[in-house]
Write an enzyme that holds these catalytic residues in place. Structure first.
Site, PDB file in Angstrom:
ATOM      1  N   ILE A 154       0.859  -1.188   0.000  1.00 25.05           N
ATOM      2  CA  ILE A 154       0.000   0.000   0.000  1.00 25.05           C
ATOM      3  C   ILE A 154       0.900   1.245   0.000  1.00 25.05           C
ATOM      4  O   ILE A 154       1.876   1.308   0.760  1.00 25.05           O
ATOM      5  CB  ILE A 154      -0.926   0.005   1.226  1.00 25.05           C
ATOM      6  N   GLU A 208       1.887  -3.600   5.730  1.00 23.35           N
ATOM      7  CA  GLU A 208       0.888  -3.245   4.727  1.00 23.35           C
ATOM      8  C   GLU A 208       1.230  -3.900   3.394  1.00 23.35           C
ATOM      9  O   GLU A 208       0.817  -3.473   2.340  1.00 23.35           O
ATOM     10  CB  GLU A 208       0.781  -1.703   4.623  1.00 23.35           C
TER      11      GLU A 208
HETATM   12  N1  LIG Z   1      -2.644   0.344  11.077  1.00 23.54           N
HETATM   13  C1  LIG Z   1      -1.658  -0.499  10.871  1.00 23.54           C
HETATM   14  N2  LIG Z   1      -0.472   0.001  10.444  1.00 23.54           N
HETATM   15  C2  LIG Z   1       0.536  -0.845  10.203  1.00 23.54           C
HETATM   16  C3  LIG Z   1       0.414  -2.204  10.396  1.00 23.54           C
HETATM   17  N3  LIG Z   1       1.585  -2.818  10.065  1.00 23.54           N
HETATM   18  C4  LIG Z   1       2.412  -1.821   9.693  1.00 23.54           C
HETATM   19  N4  LIG Z   1       1.784  -0.631   9.784  1.00 23.54           N
HETATM   20  C5  LIG Z   1       2.274   0.648   9.471  1.00 23.54           C
HETATM   21  O1  LIG Z   1       2.536   0.747   8.080  1.00 23.54           O
HETATM   22  C6  LIG Z   1       3.503   1.778   7.891  1.00 23.54           C
HETATM   23  C7  LIG Z   1       4.479   1.383   6.863  1.00 23.54           C
HETATM   24  O2  LIG Z   1       5.154   2.538   6.484  1.00 23.54           O
HETATM   25  P1  LIG Z   1       6.357   2.508   5.571  1.00 23.54           P
HETATM   26  O3  LIG Z   1       6.950   1.155   5.563  1.00 23.54           O
HETATM   27  O4  LIG Z   1       7.258   3.647   5.997  1.00 23.54           O
HETATM   28  O5  LIG Z   1       5.867   2.908   4.130  1.00 23.54           O
HETATM   29  P2  LIG Z   1       4.775   3.761   3.570  1.00 23.54           P
HETATM   30  O6  LIG Z   1       4.336   4.829   4.514  1.00 23.54           O
HETATM   31  O7  LIG Z   1       3.570   2.890   3.196  1.00 23.54           O
HETATM   32  O8  LIG Z   1       5.367   4.338   2.323  1.00 23.54           O
HETATM   33  P3  LIG Z   1       5.708   3.576   1.002  1.00 23.54           P
HETATM   34  O9  LIG Z   1       5.578   2.116   1.268  1.00 23.54           O
HETATM   35  O10 LIG Z   1       7.034   3.968   0.665  1.00 23.54           O
HETATM   36  O11 LIG Z   1       4.652   4.041   0.072  1.00 23.54           O
HETATM   37  C8  LIG Z   1       4.140   2.018   9.265  1.00 23.54           C
HETATM   38  O12 LIG Z   1       3.751   3.308   9.746  1.00 23.54           O
HETATM   39  C9  LIG Z   1       3.573   0.946  10.150  1.00 23.54           C
HETATM   40  O13 LIG Z   1       3.372   1.407  11.488  1.00 23.54           O
HETATM   41  C10 LIG Z   1      -0.827  -2.702  10.851  1.00 23.54           C
HETATM   42  O14 LIG Z   1      -1.014  -3.877  11.036  1.00 23.54           O
HETATM   43  N5  LIG Z   1      -1.797  -1.806  11.052  1.00 23.54           N
END
Ligand SMILES: Nc1nc2c(ncn2[C@@H]2O[C@H](COP(=O)(O)OP(=O)(O)OP(=O)(O)O)[C@@H](O)[C@H]2O)c(=O)[nH]1
Length: 730
Positions: free
Chosen positions: A603, A645
């Protein structure tokens, strides 16, 4: 259990009375028909033992005695038309008897010499008396000497008869004797057969009684000693008769014991009878030992033994009448008759009663009838035997049936366990219902058997055996679904006649233990109005319970298994199972040389979504994205959450352009979906990296790396796009 009087006793007694009446008529006729004999004056000769009472000469018995008497009579003139004259005497157990004297010219004359124990070969079979033909030319006053010797008490009644009259009397006696022998012989045979069939020991006692009785009567009549095999017994003379009498007394006691079931009651009389029987057998043995000092006492002892047995019999029979033992009172009456006839014989032997067919043979007929009645009354034992056998058979059938049902129950349990273990959830209930019917119908035969369930584990179910009747049953159930539902919710099985059936039929309805609001029934239909037994319905209930229980357990196990495989948030496969799937599908595809592509879906800017909507909002978006992806994938494709994600899609059978196309489809699906959260519409996009399995790849590691790199490239390429990894990254 004590046998009771039954109407059968009444019929039997009536038949017996009829026979006795016929017999009595015959005997009376025989006595009436007896020829008047010319009178003989008897005078014991001085110095010789023997008393006389009128026309009779007495031999006292015990020790060996010899009597000699003078017989005076007047012979009518010879008549060539008519038979000659004879002197006739009853056949008593004498060692020797003969007549001697002199004829008119003074020449000495001596008759045939008879020995009861050593009958002449010329004598007819079953001789009835001692016959002494007199010379045909004798007439007028005749004086003869009668010589008799013997150790058995006897009364000698010499009679002067025409030979033809004597023969007629003898025929009557022979008929009586033969009848008695035949009766006992048949009786012995019948009870022997009955013993062979029933193995009831009472019939052995009856057999011994009939056999010894037959020998005894034949010995009393002297016929036994005519038989080559038994002529050896003659060596014992009178002692053989007393031995047989004692054995007979003992066998009668044994028969009585069994007839009156004395042993079973543990009555003290049983012990007395046993002891007395043993004493009588010992007495018989003593007779055969023929000890000279005891010899004079054996007749008296044997008679005493017999009287004791008779007395015991009366007491036991009286008691049996009181206890209402089968046939007791006719037997008691017959016992009195036999004892009366025995006393009449004893009176004849003592010279108190005349020697007639009745006094001589009456007791024999009475004994035969008595024994026959007693033996046949043992039929009540056959009834008991039959009841016992029926009970045994029923118990056996019952235990076999129970074992059969137990085996069927085990078989059903095993089949349910084996078949439901790896059953896909949609087929679980169907399989359980099928197995239930397969195993139940052989135990509870039914023309139609069906499992009907609504809302069972979330779906409806109708399984019918035999399958051809499915439509009919389906219509029938639909027509009365409401009533059936009410019935099922009661939880109590019931059966009822099938109202609409053309022929008589019964229907049993057994509720299935299904959680509300679902409901279900096991429906069994059978031809006829007899219906199902309580046991059958209980068995059907138990089988239904088993099937439902196993289906519930299998579903629970399936759900547990799924929950271990799935990601709790999105419902897609979790990381652990997607790793397993990756390994498995790569190996599979390499073996089959099939295409396989792997998509990493991430995502875009999820962090900022999280920041805007909060973590719960982020979770909500994750669920929505998963749903959109799942909706765009095709059957056979797998979707899992790889972490955070990031999702993974496995596309068996797709490569290159195909996989890209699917990646595009997925991307577009997510882009299209508007995620609504707390009144805000959120637009979400995904970046997708695609990698296809290379020809020699059987493990996913390299493809994962390529897909990851492709995803990275997609991210770099501005996100919300699909990037296909080249075979080799540069
Ligand atoms: N709500 C929720 N957030 C999650 C979960 N697992 C991971 N995250 C969040 O997903 C985010 C992943 O962010 P990044 O890996 O920096 O990447 P991004 O913001 O999607 O940016 P790009 O992937 O580069 O587009 C983090 O802020 C995690 O805290 C989950 O199960 N639930």
């Amino acid at each position: 259990m004590q046998p009771q009087h039954s109407p059968r006793d009444g019929f039997f007694a009536a038949g017996l009375l009829l026979l006795l009446a016929l017999f009595a008529a015959g005997v009376v006729g025989a006595i009436r028909g007896e020829v008047q004999h010319a009178s003989i004056r008897i005078q014991p000769l001085a110095g010789k033992a023997g008393a006389h009472r009128g026309e009779v000469l007495l031999l006292p018995g015990g020790a060996e005695h010899e009597v000699v008497a003078r017989l005076d009579f007047i012979l009518p003139p010879p008549d060539p038309e008519r038979a000659r004259w004879i002197i006739w005497l009853g056949r008593d157990p004498l060692d020797a008897i003969w007549l001697q004297g002199s004829d008119g010219a003074g020449a000495p004359w001596r008759s045939i010499h008879y020995d009861f124990f050593h009958p002449d070969a010329e004598q007819p079979a079953l001789p009835a008396g001692f016959t002494f033909p007199l010379p045909a030319d004798w007439q007028g006053p005749v004086t003869l000497e009668l010589h008799a010797r013997g150790a058995v008490r006897s009364a000698l009644w010499p009679r002067l008869l025409r030979e033809s009259d004597a023969l007629a009397g003898a025929r009557m006696a022979v008929a009586l004797n033969a009848g008695a022998y035949a009766g006992l012989f048949m009786l012995a045979l019948i009870v022997l057969v009955l013993y062979a069939v029933t193995r009831e020991r009472s019939f052995v006692a009856a057999f011994v009684c009939a056999a010894v009785g037959l020998l005894l009567l034949a010995a009393f009549n002297g016929h036994l000693f005519q038989l080559p095999g038994f002529s050896l017994l003659a060596a014992w003379r009178g002692q053989a008769i007393w031995a047989l009498l004692s054995l007979f007394s003992a066998s009668v006691m044994q028969l009585l014991l069994r007839y009156a079931s004395l042993r079973e009651g543990g009555a003290p009389a049983a012990r007395w009878f046993e002891g007395y029987s043993v004493a009588l057998v010992l007495l018989a043995a003593t007779c055969l030992l023929d000890l000279p000092p005891l010899r004079p006492w054996m007749q008296a002892l044997a008679m005493l033994g017999w009287i004791g047995a008779g007395f015991g019999a009366l007491v036991v029979l009286g008691d049996a009448v009181r206890r209402r033992v089968a046939m007791a009172w006719p037997i008691l009456v017959l016992a009195f008759l036999a004892i009366g006839a025995g006393l009449a014989n004893e009176a004849m032997v003592r010279g108190w009663l005349a020697d007639t067919l009745w006094t001589r043979y009456g007791y024999q007929v009475a004994v035969v009838v008595l024994l026959a009645t007693m033996s046949l009354s043992l039929f009540s034992h056959i009834g008991e035997y039959r009841d016992q056998r029926d009970r045994d058979r029923l118990a056996r059938v019952d235990s076999e049936r129970r074992m059969g049902r137990e085996a069927a129950r085990n078989a059903l349990t095993l089949a349910l366990q084996a078949r439901l273990r790896n059953q896909p959830t949609a087929d679980l209930e169907w399989t359980a219902a099928r197995l239930l019917l397969e195993h139940l119908v052989p135990q509870v035969p039914s023309a139609t058997a069906a499992v009907v369930a609504y809302g069972y584990h979330g779906h409806d179910l109708l399984v019918v055996e035999p399958v051809e009747r499915k439509q009919r049953i389906a219509d029938d159930i639909a027509a009365r679904a409401l009533a059936l539902k009410r019935m099922a919710s009661n939880g109590v099985p019931m059966q009822q006649p099938l109202a609409h059936a053309a022929t008589e039929a019964t229907e049993a309805l057994v509720p299935l233990p299904i959680r509300s609001p679902g409901w279900g029934l096991l429906v069994l239909q059978r031809e006829g109005s007899d219906g199902f037994s309580t046991e059958e319905i209980a068995l059907a209930g138990e089988f239904a319970r088993l099937a439902a229980l196993h289906a519930d357990e299998a579903l629970a196990a399936y759900q547990l298994r799924r929950s271990a495989e799935l990601d709790a948030l999105t419902g897609t496969f979790n990381r652990r199972s997607i790793d397993q799937w990756l390994s498995r599908t790569f190996l599979d595809a390499s073996r089959r040389q099939q295409s396989l592509s792997l998509l990493f879906i991430d995502i875009d800017h999820f962090k900022s979504i999280n920041d805007r909507l909060g973590h719960a909002g982020g979770d909500h978006c994750l669920r929505e994205v998963a749903a959109a992806l799942r909706g765009a994938l095709e059957e056979g494709d797998l979707l899992g959450r790889y972490g955070g994600e990031e999702f993974v899609a496995l596309l068996p059978g797709r490569a290159g352009a195909d996989a890209r196309e699917m990646g595009e489809r997925l991307r577009a699906a997510v882009e299209r979906s508007v995620v609504e959260y707390e009144g805000r519409n959120e637009r979400i996009t995904v970046s997708i990296g695609v990698a296809t399995r290379l020809e020699r790849e059987s493990t996913p590691a390299a493809a994962i790396e390529r897909a990851d790199k492709a995803l990275y490239a997609a991210k770099r390429g501005g996100r919300n796009c699909v990037h296909v990894a080249p075979a080799v990254f540069t």
